[in-house]
Scaffold this active site. Structure first.
Site, PDB file in Angstrom:
ATOM      1  N   GLU A   1     -11.994  -0.435  18.140  1.00 46.60           N
ATOM      2  CA  GLU A   1     -13.026  -0.392  17.114  1.00 46.60           C
ATOM      3  C   GLU A   1     -14.111  -1.412  17.428  1.00 46.60           C
ATOM      4  O   GLU A   1     -13.799  -2.485  17.974  1.00 46.60           O
ATOM      5  CB  GLU A   1     -12.407  -0.671  15.737  1.00 46.60           C
ATOM      6  CG  GLU A   1     -11.439   0.407  15.279  1.00 46.60           C
ATOM      7  CD  GLU A   1     -10.941   0.189  13.851  1.00 46.60           C
ATOM      8  OE1 GLU A   1     -11.378  -0.794  13.202  1.00 46.60           O
ATOM      9  OE2 GLU A   1     -10.120   0.997  13.371  1.00 46.60           O
TER      10      GLU A   1
ATOM     11  N   HIS B   1     -13.059   3.172   9.372  1.00 43.26           N
ATOM     12  CA  HIS B   1     -12.262   2.071   8.803  1.00 43.26           C
ATOM     13  C   HIS B   1     -12.757   1.728   7.393  1.00 43.26           C
ATOM     14  O   HIS B   1     -13.118   0.593   7.075  1.00 43.26           O
ATOM     15  CB  HIS B   1     -12.321   0.835   9.691  1.00 43.26           C
ATOM     16  CG  HIS B   1     -11.114  -0.048   9.548  1.00 43.26           C
ATOM     17  ND1 HIS B   1     -10.563  -0.740  10.599  1.00 43.26           N
ATOM     18  CD2 HIS B   1     -10.341  -0.352   8.470  1.00 43.26           C
ATOM     19  CE1 HIS B   1      -9.512  -1.428  10.176  1.00 43.26           C
ATOM     20  NE2 HIS B   1      -9.366  -1.210   8.888  1.00 43.26           N
TER      21      HIS B   1
ATOM     22  N   ILE C   1       0.831  -1.201   0.000  1.00 44.48           N
ATOM     23  CA  ILE C   1       0.000   0.000   0.000  1.00 44.48           C
ATOM     24  C   ILE C   1       0.867   1.252   0.000  1.00 44.48           C
ATOM     25  O   ILE C   1       0.630   2.196  -0.764  1.00 44.48           O
ATOM     26  CB  ILE C   1      -0.953  -0.008   1.213  1.00 44.48           C
ATOM     27  CG1 ILE C   1      -1.884  -1.221   1.131  1.00 44.48           C
ATOM     28  CG2 ILE C   1      -1.757   1.285   1.285  1.00 44.48           C
ATOM     29  CD1 ILE C   1      -2.726  -1.450   2.365  1.00 44.48           C
TER      30      ILE C   1
END
Length: 532
Positions: free
Chosen positions: A262, A280, A153
Site C-alpha cells: 500500500e 483501506h 472487530i
C-alpha cells in the site's frame, strides 16, 4: 511538564486534551512526512502521536533520546518498529476500540456489495444501461458466514451476521465456548470454516502465523463460489492465488480493502468484475477518526502525567486507579530482581515469581516486568520494564508465575527465585504502610531490612564475633552504618547480614573483609530507591 509532538493530522479536540491534562504539545501535522526534519527534533519530546503517515523507524527511535511513548491513533502499528522501540524502553500504544464498529460495518458493506454486485450495477446504470438480468445476486439470509478472528472487530461482524439471520461460524484460538455462545456463533476449526462458509471475512492481525493464511491450498478446501472479504491486513491473502481462483470461478467474489503493498496503485485484482476494492477505508469515518484521536491523546496524557498504561503493544496495562497502589510494589519487585542480579554472576536459567496474599490480586504482569528489569540491569544497564521481558526471552530464561492466598504474617509479599547454572537463589520482600520496599527473607532466612541505596550483603557461618568484626572493619575505615540486620537458618548454621550504608563500600575495605576466614562472601549492592 511532559512534551508531545503530534506529527500527523489529529483533531483540534485531541490537541486540546493534551493541554488540558498538563502536557505541552506541538502540533506539526506535516512533519511526519519529512524524515530528516523529524529526526532532527524528535529528541525534544517525551511522546509522539501519529497516524499512518509517520514512519517510526529504528533510525528515528535511536535519535529519540527522551522519547517515552508512541501513540498510534488507530489499530495498525505496521508503521512503528516495535522491537526497536521495546529495546529502547519506549511504550507503543494504539487504540484498538476506537474504529472497531467502523471497520466491522465496512466488512458488512463489502459483503452486501458482493452479494448484490452493487458497484458493478452502479457503473452500468450510470452508463445508461438497464442490465437487470446481468446482475443476478444472492441472498444473505440463511447463508453461512465464516469469521476468522473473533476479537474486537470480528465479534462485532459476527453479531451483525447473526442479526442478518446468517449462520455464523468462527475460528479464533482464543475464543472460549462461553464467549462463542454469548455471541451466538459456532466455534469451529479453520479447515471446517473453509469448507462450510458461503462468505469468509478476515479479522486477524498480521503475524508470522497468519501471513498468507489464504493461499491456493486453503482456497482448495473452500466451497465453489465462496466470497472472501478482507478488511484486516493485506498480507493475510496471497493475492496471486486469489486472482487465479477468481478467474476460475472457484471464488465467486472478493471484497478487498487492504493490499500486500500500500498504497496499491497497481494490483492483479484490479479490473476483475467479481472484485470490489476500496483504498483501506475500514476506519475511514468521521466518528472513528475523531474517536481514535481523542483516545490516543487521553492514553498518552494518562501515562506521561499519572503513569497509567492502556492499550500498549509492548507493556502490561496499568490503570490510572491502580497506578498509585501498584507503584511501591513495582519498586519492590525491581529491587528484589536487582538484589539477585547483583549477586549472580553466572547465566540465569529459570525465574519463578511467587505472589502471596494481597499481591496475588495485583497487576502481576507489571510486577513481573519490573522484577525482570531489576534482574537484568546489572548486565544490561539500559534495560527497563518494556524491554526486560523481551531480553529475558532472547536469553532463553524460563519464567513461571505462582499466585496463592495469604500464607504468613504479611498481608502480601513477593518472592523471587532464580536458578542459574551453579545455584538457586531466593529473596522475598514486601511494602509496609510507608510504601518503602523491605527485604523479609533471603536464602530462606527471615529478617526485616529496609532497602537503601548503598548496602553490603555478607554470608558466614553462625559463629560469635561477626557483628563485632563487621563493625570494627567499617569503623576503622570510616564506613558509616545506617542500619544493620542479621539472620540465620538455625543456631550454628548459615547466617547472613545486610548493612545499610551512607556511601558506597570502598573496594580496598571489601578486599580486607573478604580475606577474613569468618566471612564466606561479601557483596556490595546498589539500589535505585527513588520513585518507581
Amino acid at each position: 511538564m511532559p512534551r508531545v509532538l503530534v506529527s500527523d493530522k489529529l483533531s483540534e479536540t485531541a490537541v486540546q486534551i493534551f493541554k488540558d491534562r498538563g502536557v505541552d504539545v506541538d502540533y506539526l501535522p506535516d512533519i511526519g512526512k519529512d524524515k530528516e526534519k523529524l529526526a532532527e527534533i524528535i529528541d525534544r519530546y517525551d511522546g509522539l502521536a501519529i497516524r499512518s503517515a509517520t514512519k517510526v523507524t529504528e533510525k528515528l527511535i535511536n535519535a529519540a533520546s527522551n522519547l517515552k511513548v508512541i501513540g498510534r491513533a488507530g489499530i495498525g502499528v505496521d508503521n512503528v518498529d516495535i522491537p526497536a522501540a521495546s529495546r529502547r524502553g519506549i511504550i507503543v500504544m494504539n487504540t484498538p476500540f476506537g474504529n472497531s464498529i467502523t471497520t466491522a460495518e465496512h466488512a458488512i458493506a463489502l459483503m452486501f456489495a458482493l452479494a448484490r454486485q452493487i458497484p458493478q450495477a452502479n457503473v452500468s446504470t450510470h452508463a445508461g444501461k438497464w442490465e437487470k438480468n446481468r446482475f443476478m445476486g444472492v441472498e444473505i439470509t440463511g447463508k453461512t458466514l465464516g469469521v476468522v478472528g473473533c476479537g474486537n472487530i470480528g465479534s462485532i461482524v459476527a453479531t451483525r451476521g447473526v442479526g442478518l439471520k446468517m449462520h455464523v461460524i468462527a475460528y479464533d484460538p482464543f475464543l472460549s465456548e462461553d464467549r462463542a455462545s454469548e455471541l451466538g456463533v459456532e466455534k469451529v476449526e479453520l479447515d471446517e470454516l473453509f469448507g462450510r462458509s458461503d462468505f469468509i471475512t478476515l479479522h486477524t492481525p498480521l503475524t508470522d502465523r497468519t501471513r498468507n493464511l489464504i493461499d491456493a491450498t486453503a482456497i482448495a478446501k473452500m466451497k465453489d463460489g465462496v466470497r472472501i472479504i478482507n478488511c484486516a491486513r493485506g498480507g493475510l491473502i496471497v493475492e496471486s492465488d486469489l486472482v487465479a481462483a477468481l478467474k476460475s470461478g472457484k471464488v465467486g467474489g472478493a471484497g478487498i480493502d487492504v493490499f500486500e503493498v500500500e498504497p496499491a496503485t497497481e494490483s492483479p485484482l484490479f479490473g476483475l468484475e467479481n472484485v470490489v476494492t476500496t483504498p483501506h477505508l475500514g476506519a475511514s469515518t468521521t466518528e472513528a477518526q475523531e474517536n481514535v484521536a481523542l483516545q490516543i491523546a487521553e492514553q498518552m496524557s494518562d501515562y506521561l502525567v499519572k503513569g497509567a498504561v492502556s492499550n500498549a503493544i509492548n507493556m502490561p496495562s496499568i490503570t490510572a486507579e491502580e497506578a498509585p497502589r501498584l507503584k511501591p510494589f513495582i519498586k519492590l519487585a525491581e529491587v528484589l530482581g536487582a538484589f539477585v542480579g547483583q549477586v549472580t554472576e553466572d547465566a540465569i536459567k529459570e525465574v519463578e515469581i511467587l505472589f502471596d496474599g494481597s499481591t496475588a490480586a495485583m497487576n502481576t504482569r507489571a510486577l513481573i516486568s519490573a522484577a525482570l528489569a531489576g534482574l537484568i540491569r546489572p548486565q544490561v544497564a539500559d534495560v527497563n520494564m518494556v524491554s526486560a521481558p523481551i531480553m529475558a526471552k532472547e536469553r532463553g530464561i524460563i519464567l513461571s508465575e505462582v499466585k496463592r492466598d495469604k500464607s504468613g504474617v504479611f498481608d502480601g509479599y513477593i518472592r523471587l527465585t532464580v536458578k542459574s547454572e551453579k545455584r538457586t537463589r531466593s529473596i522475598a520482600g514486601t511494602c509496609f504502610s510507608d510504601h518503602k520496599p523491605r527485604f523479609i527473607q533471603i536464602k530462606g532466612i527471615n529478617l526485616d531490612a529496609e532497602v537503601g541505596q548503598h548496602m553490603l550483603y555478607t554470608t558466614n557461618p553462625d559463629v560469635p564475633g561477626i557483628i563485632g568484626l563487621l563493625g570494627t572493619i567499617c569503623g576503622r575505615n570510616n564506613v558509616n552504618i545506617a542500619n544493620f540486620q542479621l539472620g540465620r537458618n538455625r543456631p550454628g548454621g548459615d547466617a547472613i547480614a545486610l548493612l545499610y550504608l551512607d556511601a558506597p563500600f570502598p573496594p580496598d575495605v571489601l578486599k580486607e573483609l573478604r580475606a577474613n576466614p569468618k566471612i564466606s562472601s561479601a557483596k556490595p549492592l546498589v539500589f535505585d530507591v527513588g520513585a518507581a
